[in-house]
Design a protein around this motif. Structure first.
Motif, PDB file in Angstrom:
ATOM      1  N   ASP A 247      -2.813  10.439  -1.728  1.00  0.00           N
ATOM      2  CA  ASP A 247      -4.026  11.140  -2.157  1.00  0.00           C
ATOM      3  C   ASP A 247      -4.761  10.383  -3.253  1.00  0.00           C
ATOM      4  O   ASP A 247      -5.819  10.822  -3.697  1.00  0.00           O
ATOM      5  CB  ASP A 247      -3.668  12.540  -2.676  1.00  0.00           C
ATOM      6  CG  ASP A 247      -3.304  13.480  -1.538  1.00  0.00           C
ATOM      7  OD1 ASP A 247      -3.755  13.241  -0.410  1.00  0.00           O
ATOM      8  OD2 ASP A 247      -2.554  14.440  -1.780  1.00  0.00           O
ATOM      9  N   VAL A 248      -4.200   9.282  -3.716  1.00  0.00           N
ATOM     10  CA  VAL A 248      -4.806   8.510  -4.798  1.00  0.00           C
ATOM     11  C   VAL A 248      -5.062   7.087  -4.322  1.00  0.00           C
ATOM     12  O   VAL A 248      -4.550   6.659  -3.279  1.00  0.00           O
ATOM     13  CB  VAL A 248      -3.896   8.489  -6.046  1.00  0.00           C
ATOM     14  CG1 VAL A 248      -3.742   9.880  -6.636  1.00  0.00           C
ATOM     15  CG2 VAL A 248      -2.526   7.899  -5.702  1.00  0.00           C
ATOM     16  N   SER A 249      -5.840   6.355  -5.093  1.00  0.00           N
ATOM     17  CA  SER A 249      -6.148   4.966  -4.743  1.00  0.00           C
ATOM     18  C   SER A 249      -4.943   4.069  -4.996  1.00  0.00           C
ATOM     19  O   SER A 249      -4.227   4.219  -5.991  1.00  0.00           O
ATOM     20  CB  SER A 249      -7.329   4.477  -5.579  1.00  0.00           C
ATOM     21  OG  SER A 249      -7.563   3.088  -5.338  1.00  0.00           O
ATOM     22  N   LEU A 250      -4.729   3.133  -4.084  1.00  0.00           N
ATOM     23  CA  LEU A 250      -3.712   2.101  -4.277  1.00  0.00           C
ATOM     24  C   LEU A 250      -4.299   0.877  -4.968  1.00  0.00           C
ATOM     25  O   LEU A 250      -3.557  -0.031  -5.360  1.00  0.00           O
ATOM     26  CB  LEU A 250      -3.099   1.689  -2.932  1.00  0.00           C
ATOM     27  CG  LEU A 250      -2.393   2.789  -2.133  1.00  0.00           C
ATOM     28  CD1 LEU A 250      -1.795   2.205  -0.849  1.00  0.00           C
ATOM     29  CD2 LEU A 250      -1.314   3.480  -2.959  1.00  0.00           C
ATOM     30  N   ASP A 251      -5.619   0.857  -5.107  1.00  0.00           N
ATOM     31  CA  ASP A 251      -6.286  -0.296  -5.706  1.00  0.00           C
ATOM     32  C   ASP A 251      -6.421  -0.096  -7.219  1.00  0.00           C
ATOM     33  O   ASP A 251      -7.513   0.077  -7.749  1.00  0.00           O
ATOM     34  CB  ASP A 251      -7.660  -0.505  -5.068  1.00  0.00           C
ATOM     35  CG  ASP A 251      -8.272  -1.842  -5.439  1.00  0.00           C
ATOM     36  OD1 ASP A 251      -7.508  -2.816  -5.618  1.00  0.00           O
ATOM     37  OD2 ASP A 251      -9.512  -1.918  -5.546  1.00  0.00           O
ATOM     38  N   VAL A 252      -5.279  -0.095  -7.879  1.00  0.00           N
ATOM     39  CA  VAL A 252      -5.231   0.062  -9.335  1.00  0.00           C
ATOM     40  C   VAL A 252      -4.342  -1.044  -9.899  1.00  0.00           C
ATOM     41  O   VAL A 252      -3.457  -1.567  -9.210  1.00  0.00           O
ATOM     42  CB  VAL A 252      -4.679   1.445  -9.737  1.00  0.00           C
ATOM     43  CG1 VAL A 252      -5.661   2.544  -9.372  1.00  0.00           C
ATOM     44  CG2 VAL A 252      -3.323   1.709  -9.081  1.00  0.00           C
ATOM     45  N   GLU A 253      -4.588  -1.395 -11.152  1.00  0.00           N
ATOM     46  CA  GLU A 253      -3.863  -2.505 -11.767  1.00  0.00           C
ATOM     47  C   GLU A 253      -2.351  -2.303 -11.733  1.00  0.00           C
ATOM     48  O   GLU A 253      -1.591  -3.255 -11.575  1.00  0.00           O
ATOM     49  CB  GLU A 253      -4.327  -2.707 -13.207  1.00  0.00           C
ATOM     50  CG  GLU A 253      -5.724  -3.274 -13.359  1.00  0.00           C
ATOM     51  CD  GLU A 253      -6.811  -2.215 -13.378  1.00  0.00           C
ATOM     52  OE1 GLU A 253      -7.991  -2.553 -13.606  1.00  0.00           O
ATOM     53  OE2 GLU A 253      -6.470  -1.028 -13.144  1.00  0.00           O
ATOM     54  N   GLU A 254      -1.918  -1.050 -11.884  1.00  0.00           N
ATOM     55  CA  GLU A 254      -0.481  -0.770 -11.915  1.00  0.00           C
ATOM     56  C   GLU A 254       0.204  -1.091 -10.581  1.00  0.00           C
ATOM     57  O   GLU A 254       1.426  -1.236 -10.525  1.00  0.00           O
ATOM     58  CB  GLU A 254      -0.252   0.703 -12.285  1.00  0.00           C
ATOM     59  CG  GLU A 254      -0.635   1.054 -13.706  1.00  0.00           C
ATOM     60  CD  GLU A 254      -2.128   1.342 -13.878  1.00  0.00           C
ATOM     61  OE1 GLU A 254      -2.534   1.730 -14.989  1.00  0.00           O
ATOM     62  OE2 GLU A 254      -2.891   1.187 -12.891  1.00  0.00           O
ATOM     63  N   ASN A 255      -0.572  -1.174  -9.504  1.00  0.00           N
ATOM     64  CA  ASN A 255      -0.010  -1.463  -8.179  1.00  0.00           C
ATOM     65  C   ASN A 255      -0.260  -2.908  -7.749  1.00  0.00           C
ATOM     66  O   ASN A 255       0.062  -3.276  -6.626  1.00  0.00           O
ATOM     67  CB  ASN A 255      -0.617  -0.512  -7.129  1.00  0.00           C
ATOM     68  CG  ASN A 255       0.012  -0.682  -5.763  1.00  0.00           C
ATOM     69  OD1 ASN A 255       1.230  -0.828  -5.636  1.00  0.00           O
ATOM     70  ND2 ASN A 255      -0.809  -0.695  -4.725  1.00  0.00           N
TER      71      ASN A 255
END
Length: 305
Positions: A247-255
């Motif tokens: 339900d959330v973006s995978l395009d984040v710095e943590e990933n």
């Protein structure tokens, strides 16, 4: 991730699956899902929240074209203001008693799930809502895995791009913000579903790693031409091709991890990828959880097989 913390990778597999039919002469299903990602649909069976609903488009299409998840059920009325222009025959969609909210997960390309193939793999009828048999579920899932692998090949090119870094602010450190981001819209490119990446996010991730390989910071890299920092490549640890399962973006710095070219290719094509993947996962799992990307190592490993 769902509100109760259960990972959707499991939820999609475990929940009851249904096939419902849509007559394109009554409702412009293609048009509505080109504009909206949620619709309120007539409900004539006991579908529950979280159930998977496949929409079979009747003649002349005769294919399953859409995969949805039921977000709300047993609604007393439908809000037709959003999709009024797509209702071609109102008496089939208005005053039906019960409605459910369906959220689009996947659009299947033409020819993926034809009536002929569906009948050969366990589909009994498309006359009304019906539960998906175990045989049909396995058939759909095997085809979806092939589709995701095809998407991964396309997305690998995006992950491997040599992002041009600017000299300005190059020395400023980047720290994680641990902010959950809404899943971005996707585009269909060459019949492949692709989620748009933010290059600034990738650049931030490389900066956070100080342009070192996160498998081993002592791995040898070369200097970039435009700025004198080590050349590493950004890689989404949980692949973007699996965005529909969250339900959330995978395009984040943590990933996003910073990898030397060798380690990046090893993850995608190497026989011994599992040890590298597990190392990266153990170092990232707490960060992933904080931004709503909850996945076990076994689930993550399956995404790379």
């Amino acid at each position: 991730m769902t509100t109760n913390g259960k990972n959707k990778l499991l939820e999609v597999v475990d929940m009851t699956q249904w096939v419902i039919a849509c007559n394109p002469n009554d409702y412009d299903i293609e048009g509505v899902f080109n504009k909206l990602d949620k619709v309120e649909w007539k409900q004539s069976t006991n579908i529950n929240v979280g159930d998977i609903v496949y929409i079979y488009v009747t003649s002349p299409v005769k294919e399953i074209r859409y995969k949805c998840i039921a977000r709300k059920v047993n609604l007393s009325h439908a809000d037709t203001t959003k999709d009024r222009e797509f209702i071609l025959k109102g008496d089939n969609y208005e005053n039906r008693g019960r409605y459910m909210e369906l959220e689009l997960i996947t659009k299947y390309k033409e020819g993926q799930f034809t009536l002929e193939n569906l009948k050969q793999n366990g589909l009994k009828s498309v006359q009304g809502p019906s539960k998906v048999s175990e045989e049909l579920s396995k058939y759909i899932k095997s085809n979806e895995i092939d589709m995701i692998k095809e998407t991964l090949k396309d997305n690998d090119k995006e992950d491997s791009l040599n992002y041009e870094l600017q000299k300005t602010n190059l020395d400023e450190a980047f720290t994680y913000k641990y902010e959950k981001k809404k899943r971005a819209k996707y585009i269909i490119k060459n019949d492949i579903k692709t989620y748009i990446r933010d290059r600034n996010v990738a650049k931030n991730a490389l900066k956070h790693a100080n342009y070192k390989c996160e498998v081993d910071k002592n791995h040898e890299t070369f200097l970039r031409r435009n700025v004198e920092v080590g050349y590493t490549e950004s890689h989404h640890l949980v692949p973007m091709a699996y965005s529909d399962l969250f339900d959330v973006s995978l395009d984040v710095e943590e990933n996003i991890v910073s990898l030397c070219s060798h380690c990046h290719n090893l993850l995608h094509y190497g026989k011994d990828f599992e040890k590298v993947l597990e190392k990266l996962y153990k170092e990232r799992v707490d960060y992933l959880n904080r931004v709503g990307i909850c996945v076990s190592f076994e689930q993550l490993k399956m995404m790379y097989l």
